[in-house]
Design an enzyme around this catalytic site. Sequence first.
Site, PDB file in Angstrom:
ATOM      1  N   HIS A  17      -3.854  33.235 -21.833  1.00  0.00           N
ATOM      2  CA  HIS A  17      -3.699  32.692 -20.478  1.00  0.00           C
ATOM      3  C   HIS A  17      -4.206  33.707 -19.456  1.00  0.00           C
ATOM      4  CE1 HIS A  17      -0.388  29.813 -22.051  1.00  0.00           C
ATOM      5  NE2 HIS A  17      -1.604  29.447 -22.380  1.00  0.00           N
ATOM      6  N   HIS A  41      -5.777  29.370 -16.510  1.00  0.00           N
ATOM      7  CA  HIS A  41      -5.399  28.729 -17.765  1.00  0.00           C
ATOM      8  C   HIS A  41      -3.927  29.018 -18.035  1.00  0.00           C
ATOM      9  CE1 HIS A  41      -5.676  29.008 -22.463  1.00  0.00           C
ATOM     10  NE2 HIS A  41      -5.322  27.784 -22.101  1.00  0.00           N
ATOM     11  N   HIS A  96     -12.540  22.572 -25.586  1.00  0.00           N
ATOM     12  CA  HIS A  96     -11.649  23.079 -24.528  1.00  0.00           C
ATOM     13  C   HIS A  96     -11.868  24.550 -24.205  1.00  0.00           C
ATOM     14  CE1 HIS A  96      -9.387  25.269 -27.507  1.00  0.00           C
ATOM     15  NE2 HIS A  96      -8.386  25.526 -26.701  1.00  0.00           N
ATOM     16  N   GLY A 108     -13.150  29.145 -28.630  1.00  0.00           N
ATOM     17  CA  GLY A 108     -12.663  29.097 -30.004  1.00  0.00           C
ATOM     18  C   GLY A 108     -12.657  30.466 -30.657  1.00  0.00           C
ATOM     19  N   GLU A 156      -8.912  33.842 -13.259  1.00  0.00           N
ATOM     20  CA  GLU A 156     -10.204  34.511 -13.192  1.00  0.00           C
ATOM     21  C   GLU A 156     -10.955  34.219 -11.899  1.00  0.00           C
ATOM     22  OE1 GLU A 156     -12.109  35.442 -17.171  1.00  0.00           O
ATOM     23  OE2 GLU A 156     -13.383  33.824 -16.442  1.00  0.00           O
TER      24      GLU A 156
END
Lengths: 138, 485
Positions: free
Chosen positions: B206, B239, B408, B411, B209
């Site tokens: 999380h 996030h 999303h 990865g 930014e």
Amino acid sequence: MGYRFVDGVAIADVSFQADGETLEELFESCGKALTNSMVTRLESIDAEKEIKLEIESDNTEKLLYEFLDDLIFYKDAELMLFRKYEIKIDGNKLTATLGGEKINPQKHELIIDVKAVSWHMFRVEKKEKWEAFVILDV
Amino acid sequence: MEFNRPDLKRITDYVWEIPKSYKEGMLVPARIYASSGLIGKLDDHVFDQITNVATLPGIQKYAFCMPDGHSGYGFPIGGMAAMDVNEGVISPGGIGFDINCGMRVIKTNLTIDDVQPRLIDLVNRLFEKVPSGIGRTGFVKADAAAFRRIIEEGAEWAVNQGFGWKDDLEVTELNGRAEGADNKTVSDKAVKRGKDQIGTLGSGNHYLEIQHVRPENIADEQLARKWGIFENQIIVMFHCGSRGFGHQVATDYLNLFLSVMESKYKIKILDRELASAPFNSKEGQDYYSAMKCAVNMAFANRQTIVHLVRETFSEIFGQDAEDLGMKQIYDVSHNRASLEKHKVDGETKELIVHRKGATAAYPPGHELLVNRYKDDGQPIIIGGSMETGSYLLAGVESGSQTFYTTAHGSGRTMSRTAAKQTWKGEQLQKDLQKRGIYIKTGSFAGLAEEAGGAYKDIDEVIDTAHQAGISKKVVKLVPIGNVKG
């Protein structure tokens, strides 16, 4: 008794293997592993405050799952990390007195938050010693 | 542990299939979206996990894995499965512990030249204002009763408190409130875990930014202009999810489902993390409601953080957030189940679409799109690593092949332990600063775990999503400042 972190199981998460001569020791090892995934040095946690736990469950596996779930609960709800474990297990019933203190980023070198205990590959077994394998969602 | 790497059938350059014959119990084949480079590097557990998903009752067409997919447990991360509501199940493991973990993007009218001289102050101040890491609480004081109202009202609650603007709700999925969230379906334990965490980022991957729109990174000029994106602009992306509250909701229902699944519903699964209940059952509906409570907690959380971000910019640049043009572009979830209508073999069906580390990618005109983007398709926010950049994409009609779902993030490819052995947090922070990315974190160990090298190449992931036709590129955003949780 002890624990070691295991690599290459769930790559975004943390997994560990733990053991103990007794079930109580195994639970303590697992509690320490969980805490050590959040804090680099367990010695930096002082046992200033006591929390009492009582858990009754269907079986040993579920008892361990719920014990670890309670440690995660206290981390969020009371901001507590634990260092000392006095655990008694009688059948599927656990009573414990845990000693720890509130999270202090100045004092505790923090790593990553644990969100939950996963059931994936979760295992408690009596071999020569009691052994467990646990994946933590982080 | 050894898994058989299956014989993959190549469907197109970017789509691979594992047939039903691979594993007993598979009801549909599995489809993995990946370039030949990405498929070669995919970790073996993904094949096992995605084919386990293919055994879940009511699954339609395929069990999908997105281009950023990697192993999780139960579902892989990047996993997606759509179940028929009448004969299918709902599975907390198909949504994840961090319910409505998602991304939010705010634009500014500032340019790189405006922000560069103040970047360090800005990032340091954001780090102070937005609590991150383990054991941090937010400024919102809610008792259990107040928190139970918040989880029914979502971002609407936050805006009514003055944390953000009405316009923010217009550009949030579901307008920031999942309807049908009944607080009675969540435990006191979940409430106690989460009630002090509104307005906190959390830890791990999380982050918050500061990003730069480099002129060469605008891929779709028309959409970018329409969304208010311009060359050299500064954008804010963050996030986070539903924090301890969502984690506890998932844990509670996972355990409830495990206790009734076989005895009451005769459902057999291959992994306890795939615990399921019929969607149309008391337990299934209770979880669906509790999941929505967590969805709302995450919306309220991100809405409150937006407020803190605007306050911080306002303080640093000495102007109102309105004058700084800090309007929201969008807020999307990547861990959620959604009730949607889709065509399956020519027939329109109602499906409960599970997305775990996967983003909805609705095309222009789709009924679930907010009005602002009805003509454009869903803005999709792809959060990359702190080193390599992130993307905004848009939903397209050809995304019907994945029930309008795309990637999303970038990865992970490397475990956290291996990342910590490869990089040291302090050195990484220094190296990145030399490369123009200023990072502030409460955890150097956590920082090392999030090194860009621990992730797939985000450009390759996005090219795959674009070429496969499940979403299209709009703009790439590169980091210049990062608050790492």
